[in-house]
Design an enzyme around this catalytic site. Structure first.
Site, PDB file in Angstrom:
ATOM      1  N   HIS A  11      65.464   8.444  67.073  1.00 55.95           N
ATOM      2  CA  HIS A  11      64.285   7.747  66.514  1.00 55.95           C
ATOM      3  C   HIS A  11      63.899   8.384  65.178  1.00 55.95           C
ATOM      4  O   HIS A  11      63.176   9.372  65.124  1.00 55.95           O
ATOM      5  CB  HIS A  11      63.117   7.827  67.516  1.00 55.95           C
ATOM      6  CG  HIS A  11      61.942   6.965  67.145  1.00 55.95           C
ATOM      7  ND1 HIS A  11      61.341   6.080  68.024  1.00 55.95           N
ATOM      8  CD2 HIS A  11      61.241   6.849  66.000  1.00 55.95           C
ATOM      9  CE1 HIS A  11      60.336   5.464  67.438  1.00 55.95           C
ATOM     10  NE2 HIS A  11      60.248   5.926  66.192  1.00 55.95           N
ATOM     11  N   HIS A  13      62.936   6.946  61.126  1.00 56.61           N
ATOM     12  CA  HIS A  13      62.775   5.862  60.147  1.00 56.61           C
ATOM     13  C   HIS A  13      63.347   6.333  58.814  1.00 56.61           C
ATOM     14  O   HIS A  13      62.848   7.307  58.243  1.00 56.61           O
ATOM     15  CB  HIS A  13      61.296   5.528  59.962  1.00 56.61           C
ATOM     16  CG  HIS A  13      60.638   5.016  61.207  1.00 56.61           C
ATOM     17  ND1 HIS A  13      60.287   3.690  61.370  1.00 56.61           N
ATOM     18  CD2 HIS A  13      60.260   5.645  62.349  1.00 56.61           C
ATOM     19  CE1 HIS A  13      59.720   3.532  62.564  1.00 56.61           C
ATOM     20  NE2 HIS A  13      59.688   4.701  63.179  1.00 56.61           N
ATOM     21  N   ASP A  15      63.052   4.880  56.029  1.00 58.85           N
ATOM     22  CA  ASP A  15      62.049   4.669  54.976  1.00 58.85           C
ATOM     23  C   ASP A  15      60.863   5.631  55.126  1.00 58.85           C
ATOM     24  O   ASP A  15      59.936   5.605  54.310  1.00 58.85           O
ATOM     25  CB  ASP A  15      61.588   3.200  54.927  1.00 58.85           C
ATOM     26  CG  ASP A  15      61.479   2.542  56.291  1.00 58.85           C
ATOM     27  OD1 ASP A  15      61.721   3.220  57.303  1.00 58.85           O
ATOM     28  OD2 ASP A  15      61.142   1.346  56.354  1.00 58.85           O
ATOM     29  N   GLY A 169      54.960  -0.528  63.558  1.00 63.53           N
ATOM     30  CA  GLY A 169      53.745  -0.876  62.834  1.00 63.53           C
ATOM     31  C   GLY A 169      52.514  -0.782  63.716  1.00 63.53           C
ATOM     32  O   GLY A 169      52.468   0.019  64.647  1.00 63.53           O
ATOM     33  N   HIS A 196      58.413   0.319  69.851  1.00 58.95           N
ATOM     34  CA  HIS A 196      57.307   1.281  69.761  1.00 58.95           C
ATOM     35  C   HIS A 196      56.195   0.796  70.695  1.00 58.95           C
ATOM     36  O   HIS A 196      55.640  -0.288  70.469  1.00 58.95           O
ATOM     37  CB  HIS A 196      56.728   1.318  68.345  1.00 58.95           C
ATOM     38  CG  HIS A 196      57.528   2.087  67.348  1.00 58.95           C
ATOM     39  ND1 HIS A 196      58.754   1.679  66.902  1.00 58.95           N
ATOM     40  CD2 HIS A 196      57.245   3.248  66.696  1.00 58.95           C
ATOM     41  CE1 HIS A 196      59.208   2.557  66.002  1.00 58.95           C
ATOM     42  NE2 HIS A 196      58.314   3.524  65.858  1.00 58.95           N
ATOM     43  N   GLU A 199      51.797   4.091  72.043  1.00 54.95           N
ATOM     44  CA  GLU A 199      51.437   5.058  71.006  1.00 54.95           C
ATOM     45  C   GLU A 199      49.991   4.785  70.566  1.00 54.95           C
ATOM     46  O   GLU A 199      49.118   5.618  70.770  1.00 54.95           O
ATOM     47  CB  GLU A 199      52.399   4.954  69.809  1.00 54.95           C
ATOM     48  CG  GLU A 199      52.103   5.935  68.675  1.00 54.95           C
ATOM     49  CD  GLU A 199      52.887   5.619  67.385  1.00 54.95           C
ATOM     50  OE1 GLU A 199      53.241   4.447  67.154  1.00 54.95           O
ATOM     51  OE2 GLU A 199      53.107   6.564  66.600  1.00 54.95           O
ATOM     52  N   ASP A 277      60.978  10.770  64.212  1.00 50.83           N
ATOM     53  CA  ASP A 277      60.149   9.686  63.683  1.00 50.83           C
ATOM     54  C   ASP A 277      60.247   9.591  62.152  1.00 50.83           C
ATOM     55  O   ASP A 277      61.077   8.864  61.649  1.00 50.83           O
ATOM     56  CB  ASP A 277      58.695   9.820  64.149  1.00 50.83           C
ATOM     57  CG  ASP A 277      57.992   8.469  64.265  1.00 50.83           C
ATOM     58  OD1 ASP A 277      58.686   7.430  64.231  1.00 50.83           O
ATOM     59  OD2 ASP A 277      56.757   8.447  64.415  1.00 50.83           O
ATOM     60  N   ASP A 278      59.395  10.316  61.429  1.00 52.65           N
ATOM     61  CA  ASP A 278      59.349  10.203  59.960  1.00 52.65           C
ATOM     62  C   ASP A 278      59.375  11.602  59.358  1.00 52.65           C
ATOM     63  O   ASP A 278      58.337  12.101  58.891  1.00 52.65           O
ATOM     64  CB  ASP A 278      58.052   9.487  59.549  1.00 52.65           C
ATOM     65  CG  ASP A 278      57.921   8.128  60.199  1.00 52.65           C
ATOM     66  OD1 ASP A 278      58.714   7.235  59.862  1.00 52.65           O
ATOM     67  OD2 ASP A 278      57.036   7.966  61.066  1.00 52.65           O
TER      68      ASP A 278
END
Ligand code: ADE
Ligand code: ZN
Length: 329
Positions: A11, A13, A15, A169, A196, A199, A277-278
């Site tokens: 997992h 992203h 971006d 999102g 997702h 959360e 995640d990010d």
């Protein structure tokens, strides 16, 4: 002490994983005004160091990462660099996810061409590093179901380059029920499904993702702990849980690492894994999550090993290739 299996991230992203150096270079190249001209000046505008009030404020930090995606070459570069970064973290297999419309938005790019550029960049990165990569296409719920149709079409234009479909999102305001038809088409295209859920919304959001969208894995699933019935469902159906410890602290989904339910998930025998995640937004990488965040969340070394095993078990790979990748020297 058992040895750790090869590193794996299910997992991430792409971006949300743009290098600060790349933001500066693309900003210069395309004359895009940025809030800083050096790494030190830019960092506080992009990288989170203290918890945000919620998911929406966390997602606002993507502004400078997607804001420099001025053309398709920029998208390709970011995708390629994500694979290089995974290699530098010691990762053998990674599933990178991206939202074509989120990447296309700032400069009015065509989401289908963004998708093509991402597939190309990831292939270049994989060829250069030997890291095995699968791509997950995201429908961003925040755009609503009508725009999500366009996003789905962009992904379907390149269906062979995509392994799975995700919904990300604003979970609090855009429930999964709005995207049932989109996910039926995704399953018909032969894609795996991860969503997702649990959360920014409660445990029932997880049930909807599984029963109505066909998810076999759930991103986050933090709030499953609120409902023993949902915990049972996750265990009995062997649903993969993609946990993201630092992200959950930074979005205030949990108040701190020790409060995170990952340890409870593992003790209950759920197929939970540790992911990033990010990483660009969170200022972390996979080794940080395994060596700093997981112990802070109360995991023993044996539980960290179990989480890595769970990631291999629930990876979107066919069994033969999985066995080969998992055990290769
Ligand atoms: N997009 C990127 N990170 C996300 C997260 N933690 N939740 C929902 N959507 C996201
Ligand atoms: Zn995510």
């Amino acid at each position: 002490m058992s040895t750790r299996p090869p590193l794996i991230d299910l997992h991430r992203h792409l971006d949300g994983s743009v290098r600060l150096e790349t933001i500066l270079e693309l900003g210069r190249q395309h004359a895009i005004p940025l809030p800083g001209a050096t790494l030190e000046e830019l960092r506080p505008h992009v990288v989170i160091t203290t918890p945000q009030p919620g998911l929406i404020e966390f997602l606002a930090k993507f502004r400078w990462m997607t804001g420099v995606l001025a053309d398709y070459d920029a998208c390709r570069r970011v995708a390629r660099e994500n694979v290089e970064d995974a290699k530098n973290e010691g990762i053998r297999y990674i599933e990178l996810r991206f939202s074509p419309c989120f990447m296309a938005d700032a400069h009015n790019l065509d989401p289908s061409r963004v998708t093509a550029a991402v597939i190309e960049g990831v292939s270049e990165g994989a060829a250069a590093t030997g890291v095995r990569v699968n791509l997950i296409g995201i429908l961003t719920r925040t755009y609503g179901p009508v725009r999500a149709r366009r996003e789905l079409r962009a992904l379907l234009d390149h269906r062979a380059g995509i392994t799975a479909l995700d919904l990300a999102g604003d979970e609090g305001n855009w429930p999964a029920e709005l995207f049932i038809d989109h996910f039926r088409e995704g399953r018909d295209a032969g894609w795996e499904i991860t969503v997702h859920a649990g959360e920014a919304a409660g445990a029932s959001s997880i049930v909807t993702a599984i029963e109505k969208l066909g998810a076999t894995r759930i991103g986050h699933a933090v709030r499953a702990v609120e409902d023993p019935g949902v915990m049972d469902m996750l265990r009995e159906r062997r649903i993969g849980i993609e946990a993201n410890l630092t992200s959950n602290v930074q979005t205030s989904t949990v108040p701190d690492y020790p409060s995170h339910p990952l340890r409870q998930f593992l003790e209950a025998g759920l197929a939970a894994s540790i992911n990033t995640d990010d990483p660009g937004i969170s200022g972390i990488d996979l080794p940080h999550e395994l060596d700093v965040a997981a112990p802070a969340a109360g995991l023993s070394e044996a539980q960290i090993v179990q989480a890595l095993e769970n990631a291999w078990e629930t990876a979107f790979l066919d069994p033969e290739e999985k066995g080969f990748l998992r055990t290769a020297p």
